[in-house]
Design a protein around this motif. Structure first.
Motif, PDB file in Angstrom:
ATOM      1  N   ASP A 140       0.829  -1.213   0.000  1.00 25.88           N
ATOM      2  CA  ASP A 140       0.000   0.000   0.000  1.00 25.88           C
ATOM      3  C   ASP A 140       0.863   1.262   0.000  1.00 25.88           C
ATOM      4  O   ASP A 140       0.458   2.299  -0.513  1.00 25.88           O
ATOM      5  CB  ASP A 140      -0.920   0.016   1.217  1.00 25.88           C
ATOM      6  CG  ASP A 140      -2.005  -1.045   1.128  1.00 25.88           C
ATOM      7  OD1 ASP A 140      -2.430  -1.362  -0.001  1.00 25.88           O
ATOM      8  OD2 ASP A 140      -2.419  -1.572   2.177  1.00 25.88           O
ATOM      9  N   GLU A 141       2.053   1.165   0.597  1.00 26.31           N
ATOM     10  CA  GLU A 141       2.920   2.336   0.716  1.00 26.31           C
ATOM     11  C   GLU A 141       4.125   2.266  -0.225  1.00 26.31           C
ATOM     12  O   GLU A 141       4.562   3.288  -0.747  1.00 26.31           O
ATOM     13  CB  GLU A 141       3.425   2.469   2.162  1.00 26.31           C
ATOM     14  CG  GLU A 141       2.312   2.677   3.182  1.00 26.31           C
ATOM     15  CD  GLU A 141       2.852   2.713   4.604  1.00 26.31           C
ATOM     16  OE1 GLU A 141       4.096   2.660   4.770  1.00 26.31           O
ATOM     17  OE2 GLU A 141       2.043   2.776   5.545  1.00 26.31           O
ATOM     18  N   ILE A 189       5.602   4.200  -3.675  1.00 24.48           N
ATOM     19  CA  ILE A 189       4.452   4.205  -4.590  1.00 24.48           C
ATOM     20  C   ILE A 189       3.870   5.616  -4.603  1.00 24.48           C
ATOM     21  O   ILE A 189       3.378   6.103  -3.590  1.00 24.48           O
ATOM     22  CB  ILE A 189       3.373   3.205  -4.151  1.00 24.48           C
ATOM     23  CG1 ILE A 189       3.912   1.776  -4.224  1.00 24.48           C
ATOM     24  CG2 ILE A 189       2.130   3.328  -5.046  1.00 24.48           C
ATOM     25  CD1 ILE A 189       2.940   0.721  -3.733  1.00 24.48           C
ATOM     26  N   THR A 190       3.958   6.238  -5.739  1.00 25.09           N
ATOM     27  CA  THR A 190       3.369   7.565  -5.898  1.00 25.09           C
ATOM     28  C   THR A 190       2.143   7.441  -6.788  1.00 25.09           C
ATOM     29  O   THR A 190       1.974   6.465  -7.517  1.00 25.09           O
ATOM     30  CB  THR A 190       4.371   8.540  -6.548  1.00 25.09           C
ATOM     31  OG1 THR A 190       4.672   8.066  -7.869  1.00 25.09           O
ATOM     32  CG2 THR A 190       5.657   8.615  -5.731  1.00 25.09           C
ATOM     33  N   GLU A 191       1.303   8.443  -6.723  1.00 23.97           N
ATOM     34  CA  GLU A 191       0.116   8.456  -7.589  1.00 23.97           C
ATOM     35  C   GLU A 191       0.533   8.476  -9.053  1.00 23.97           C
ATOM     36  O   GLU A 191      -0.091   7.837  -9.899  1.00 23.97           O
ATOM     37  CB  GLU A 191      -0.752   9.673  -7.259  1.00 23.97           C
ATOM     38  CG  GLU A 191      -2.108   9.642  -7.947  1.00 23.97           C
ATOM     39  CD  GLU A 191      -3.006  10.779  -7.493  1.00 23.97           C
ATOM     40  OE1 GLU A 191      -3.873  11.183  -8.282  1.00 23.97           O
ATOM     41  OE2 GLU A 191      -2.838  11.261  -6.359  1.00 23.97           O
ATOM     42  N   ASP A 192       1.624   9.195  -9.344  1.00 27.99           N
ATOM     43  CA  ASP A 192       2.111   9.264 -10.727  1.00 27.99           C
ATOM     44  C   ASP A 192       2.552   7.893 -11.234  1.00 27.99           C
ATOM     45  O   ASP A 192       2.285   7.536 -12.385  1.00 27.99           O
ATOM     46  CB  ASP A 192       3.276  10.248 -10.825  1.00 27.99           C
ATOM     47  CG  ASP A 192       2.821  11.694 -10.681  1.00 27.99           C
ATOM     48  OD1 ASP A 192       1.611  11.941 -10.825  1.00 27.99           O
ATOM     49  OD2 ASP A 192       3.679  12.563 -10.414  1.00 27.99           O
ATOM     50  N   PHE A 221       1.531   4.877 -10.279  1.00 29.37           N
ATOM     51  CA  PHE A 221       0.365   4.030 -10.521  1.00 29.37           C
ATOM     52  C   PHE A 221      -0.345   4.442 -11.815  1.00 29.37           C
ATOM     53  O   PHE A 221      -0.723   3.592 -12.625  1.00 29.37           O
ATOM     54  CB  PHE A 221      -0.598   4.125  -9.334  1.00 29.37           C
ATOM     55  CG  PHE A 221      -1.825   3.276  -9.487  1.00 29.37           C
ATOM     56  CD1 PHE A 221      -1.736   1.887  -9.449  1.00 29.37           C
ATOM     57  CD2 PHE A 221      -3.072   3.862  -9.683  1.00 29.37           C
ATOM     58  CE1 PHE A 221      -2.870   1.102  -9.590  1.00 29.37           C
ATOM     59  CE2 PHE A 221      -4.203   3.084  -9.826  1.00 29.37           C
ATOM     60  CZ  PHE A 221      -4.107   1.696  -9.779  1.00 29.37           C
ATOM     61  N   GLU A 222      -0.487   5.746 -12.007  1.00 31.53           N
ATOM     62  CA  GLU A 222      -1.152   6.232 -13.224  1.00 31.53           C
ATOM     63  C   GLU A 222      -0.340   5.886 -14.468  1.00 31.53           C
ATOM     64  O   GLU A 222      -0.904   5.546 -15.518  1.00 31.53           O
ATOM     65  CB  GLU A 222      -1.351   7.757 -13.138  1.00 31.53           C
ATOM     66  CG  GLU A 222      -2.369   8.199 -12.094  1.00 31.53           C
ATOM     67  CD  GLU A 222      -3.754   7.641 -12.357  1.00 31.53           C
ATOM     68  OE1 GLU A 222      -4.129   7.518 -13.548  1.00 31.53           O
ATOM     69  OE2 GLU A 222      -4.452   7.312 -11.379  1.00 31.53           O
ATOM     70  N   GLU A 223       0.991   5.958 -14.376  1.00 33.18           N
ATOM     71  CA  GLU A 223       1.834   5.614 -15.523  1.00 33.18           C
ATOM     72  C   GLU A 223       1.707   4.130 -15.875  1.00 33.18           C
ATOM     73  O   GLU A 223       1.686   3.764 -17.057  1.00 33.18           O
ATOM     74  CB  GLU A 223       3.295   5.960 -15.215  1.00 33.18           C
ATOM     75  CG  GLU A 223       3.593   7.443 -15.351  1.00 33.18           C
ATOM     76  CD  GLU A 223       5.085   7.739 -15.250  1.00 33.18           C
ATOM     77  OE1 GLU A 223       5.897   6.785 -15.375  1.00 33.18           O
ATOM     78  OE2 GLU A 223       5.444   8.914 -15.045  1.00 33.18           O
TER      79      GLU A 223
END
Length: 904
Positions: A533-534, A553-556, A558-560
């Motif tokens: 999760d982190e 884990i960054t939002e960027d 995951f989106e990439e």
């Protein structure tokens, strides 16, 4: 006597002392008159009173008296027409007692006794009462499974009982609504809050009018669902409704304050929430007379979560420790499940405190040991998946602690411990199934039992298919319930009677890191990922080196990953954008891990979470501006332990069985309404690959499912150039399509569920089709897709696809793949060479886009095939020998001619 009974039940829920007075009076009078049935009835009344008041000591005492009464007066009770009702009543109250003290094993025995003596109710005057006992038994069995975390099994029992009530007791609305409420609790725990409230609200008015005192638990569930949906105004309306219904000594007081605390917590009102939790704790302790119990542990765990949310880690740990003290000395299934939850939360709080890594590991190790003992009690795959998902944060806490300790000490022991956590978290279901298959071979289980088990599995699959095709009716659903129950009972019997089978099947040992390193060749490496999760944790190792890394884990990020997944599977996407993302992902998830000093030729990847979507061979190293596949061969595996299992088996059969079905766009497929369009190149593909291997092909009208089932066990290589269709709603009924034979609908479909019952000893299965590796993505398990299902049947390796593949490109790549295999190359290297050959031939056209070539992956044991065609070196040696013989022949012929000429 009737008057006394009426007075006793009149005061049952309103005045404990008065009710007890009348039941005691009946008991004394009936004993003096030797009216044993009235004695039993009086004791039953006292049981109802003890249960309502939660007076477990009184209930246990009453049950002992009833047991003694039935023993001493057996002949009397057996002579009564209503004897079966007395037995039902005794079994019910004993089951209820064991249920209340959380001894579910004994409770299940009593409620199953009710089902055994009543399951075929006759038409006697007591049939109505017996039907009610059956329904009650179903409800309790469901409730216990739910409390143990076996939510899907609980759902099956509730749904069975709802059908039972509608069919047999249609006028008993209260019982029906109670089951709606219990099913709603399960839906709430599955986080389906809207669906849960839909059940709870449909009958609220009726319950308020007819059984107001039982409406409080229903209303509190409604409050919790609204709270989880962030509908606080609605939650507070129903919370006030529950408050107005509460009486001074209501059994629901503790529950009310727990729910009230949750509402305050959601509003970030720490002090108010804590105050209400402490009230709930007080009422719970009074209810249990300060004895250790599950409910108190449950509340203390919630208090710990409250402290943790408001960054009071030390207070949180104190609450968790108090919670553990309540239930650690009674390791029942429900307690084990709660202990794991508490340890999960405690380890997270310890990590947040900092400098507590050793204490964290102690909690993690305890939780993992309990998990190993709890897993065998979960008999359905769906419930096992829920359990694994629930404990996944425990593994992340362990990895966070081991990573911290490794950085502090640089001691490799923490890398080895981290590796154990990685392996314990991966492919639990797949490994269990493979071990079960091996266990049946070594445990000497009688063939008739194994045949019974196979027959039950086949019948279950058949009924599930019928239901999935829309043939939904209560008869089929009841049959499925009975078949699954019989299958669980049979497996439990085999596990009990054949301990060796049990030990092999549930062997929770995973491979050690040094063993894995010995499996690796020179210039070969393995990367295992854990997607938490982190953070993403990664282990990289070769035969001689180890590396332990962490990637935030960054939002960027995951989106990439999601954008890359979507773009690379679209032939019309902009190549430049795909390559930009390929470079970015390589920089984030590979570059920090790959050792700069290693010259690698082969890479084995164990992906996790969303990383399963990535074809790693299409990632681009910015320093060389080349695809990863240009530098190394790549294969995938679910876990290192599975890799070791697959490496143990050697399959020498390399005969090829290939299928190329025909489709005209009008195939009769009920489960998927879209048309199966023609695959114009699949026949060419099959013809080409059979030039590299000896074998047999089925094309066009001959490529039927029946032929596949008849032939598959004679071949070590299976190639299916066909359509695959994924079913989002029912993943087990995703399928591979064969040529339609006859008029029967769906006789050309090989479902995922069928593959679980299909045994094969294939060295390589190639699924040259659409999205054959895709399925639901489950934590630790990866994709539950068609390709994975073949591992259940015994396949060593699988070549599959990550998206819908272009038919013409597939034909070219597969042709070269099999050519490379026939040259003795390993499977991963053969696929690499096939992709490079395709890239080289299409460097200047649109087919250079990764969509056309990157979707193919190889999973499992990648060792070279023992080819069934003549090896190339044999041809070359033979040609060389023939040339040599020809030269010798010509030489001697010339020598002979010269000799004759000299004589002349």
């Amino acid at each position: 006597m009737d008057y006394l009974f009426n007075k006793g039940y009149e005061h049952l829920y309103s005045n404990k002392d008065s009710a007890l007075f009348y039941f005691e009076k009946i008991h004394t009078l009936a004993v003096s008159e030797e009216d044993w049935s009235s004695v039993a009835d009086a004791l039953t009344g006292k049981n109802w009173l003890a249960e309502y008041e939660n007076d477990l000591r009184a209930l246990n005492k009453n049950l002992a008296v009833i047991d003694s009464l039935f023993t001493t007066q057996t002949s009397y009770f057996e002579s009564l027409p209503e004897y079966i009702l007395y037995k039902n009543d005794l079994f019910y109250h004993k089951g209820q007692y064991y249920f209340l003290i959380n001894d579910f094993e004994k409770a299940r025995i009593e409620f199953n006794k009710i089902l055994e003596i009543n399951i075929e109710p006759d038409n006697s005057e007591y049939s109505g009462e017996k039907l009610k006992f059956i329904s009650t038994a179903y409800s309790y069995l469901a409730k216990m499974y739910a409390d143990e975390g076996k939510l899907n099994l609980a759902t099956n029992y509730y749904e069975r009982n709802i059908r039972f009530l509608k069919h047999n007791l249609s006028d008993d609305k209260i019982s029906l609504y109670e089951n709606y409420d219990l099913l709603a609790e399960v839906l709430k725990r599955k986080k389906l809050y809207k669906e849960a409230n839909a059940y709870l609200l449909k009958d609220l008015d009726y319950v308020l009018q007819h059984q107001e005192e039982f409406a409080i638990p229903k209303i509190l569930n409604i409050v919790q669902n609204h709270t989880q949906l962030a509908q606080i105004d609605s939650a507070e309306i129903y919370l006030n409704m529950a408050k107005n219904l509460l009486k001074q000594n209501s059994p629901s007081l503790s529950s009310y304050y727990q729910v009230s605390a949750e509402t305050h917590q959601h509003k970030n009102e720490y002090e108010k929430a804590l105050n209400d939790y402490e009230k709930a704790l007080q009422y719970s302790e009074e209810k249990w007379e300060r004895d250790k119990n599950w409910e108190t542990a449950h509340i203390l765990n919630k208090i710990g979560l409250l402290h943790s949310r408001f960054k009071q880690s030390r207070k949180a740990i104190e609450a968790y420790d108090l919670a553990l003290e309540e239930i650690l000395d009674r390791p029942t299934e429900i307690n084990k499940h709660k202990i794991i939850q508490i340890l999960n939360n405690k380890s997270s709080a310890l990590n947040k405190m900092g400098n507590q890594s050793a204490a964290t590991l102690k909690s993690v190790e305890m939780g993992m040991a309990l998990l190993d003992s709890l897993k065998p009690t979960f008999k359905t795959n769906s419930d096992k998946l829920l359990l694994i998902e629930e404990v996944f944060p425990l593994f992340e806490s362990g990895l966070k602690a081991t990573f911290s300790l490794f950085n502090e000490t640089k001691n490799d022991i923490y890398i080895e411990r981290a590796f154990q956590y990685f392996e314990k978290s991966k492919s639990v279901l797949l490994m269990e199934t493979l071990l079960a298959s091996k266990a049946t071979e070594f445990a000497q289980i009688p063939p008739e039992l194994l045949n019974d088990e196979k027959q039950l599995k086949a019948e279950i699959t058949q009924v599930e298919k019928q239901l999935n095709l829309g043939q939904e009716n209560s008869t089929l659903q009841n049959r499925l319930f009975t078949l699954k129950n019989n299958h669980r009972n049979l497996i439990s019997k085999i596990e009990k009677d054949y301990p060796k089978y049990y030990d092999l099947k549930y062997n929770s040992e995973v491979i050690e890191l040094p063993e894995v390193q010995q499996l690796l060749a020179t210039k070969e490496a393995l990367i295992s990922y854990f997607y938490g999760d982190e953070s993403i944790y990664a282990l990289f190792f070769t035969r001689d080196t180890k590396f332990f890394g962490r990637i935030p884990i960054t939002e960027d990020l995951f989106e990439e990953i999601l954008e890359f997944k979507n773009l690379i599977a679209n032939s019309k996407s902009e190549l430049n954008k795909v390559q930009q993302l390929a470079k970015s992902l390589h920089r984030q998830i590979l570059k920090p891990i790959l050792s700069k000093n290693e010259e690698l030729e082969k890479l084995i990847i164990i992906p996790d979470g969303p990383l399963n979507y990535i074809p790693f061979g299409a990632l681009i190293d910015e320093s060389s501006n080349s695809y990863l596949i240009e530098d190394v061969s790549i294969s995938y595996i679910n876990s290192a332990t599975l890799l070791h299992q697959l490496s143990d088996d050697s399959i020498e059969n390399s005969k090829l069985l290939a299928f190329a079905p025909t489709f005209d766009g009008n195939s009769k497929v009920d489960v998927e309404r879209s048309e199966l369009l023609p695959l114009p190149h699949n026949k060419t593909e099959v013809n080409k690959i059979l030039q590299s291997f000896e074998g047999k092909r089925f094309v066009d009208q001959e490529a039927t499912l029946q032929h596949f089932k008849e032939e598959l066990n004679d071949y070590g290589l299976l190639h299916l150039a066909t359509h695959a269709v994924f079913d989002d709603a029912f993943p087990e009924y995703s399928y591979l399509a064969f040529t339609q034979s006859g008029d029967e609908i769906n006789n050309n479909l090989l479902f995922t569920a069928d593959l679980y019952n299909l045994r094969t000893k294939a060295n390589l299965i190639t699924l040259s089709a659409c999205e054959t590796n895709i399925g639901p993505l489950k934590k630790g398990e990866g994709f539950l897709g068609l390709s994975r299902a073949f591992f259940y049947g015994g396949a060593q390796s699988i070549s599959s696809t990550l998206w819908k593949i272009n038919d013409a490109a597939s034909s070219d790549i597969m042709n070269q793949f099999y050519k490379e295999l026939s040259l003795g190359k390993s499977k991963d290297e053969a696929l690499r060479q096939a992709k490079l050959h395709f890239l080289q031939n299409n460097a200047d056209n649109a087919r250079a886009h990764p969509y056309y070539w990157a979707g193919y992956i190889i999973t499992g044991n990648t060792t070279p095939l023992k080819t069934s065609v003549i090896e190339p070196w044999v041809w070359y040696a033979g040609i060389g020998l023939l040339l040599l013989l020809l030269i010798v022949y010509l030489y001697f012929k010339r020598f002979k001619a010269t000799s004759i000429q000299g004589i002349n």
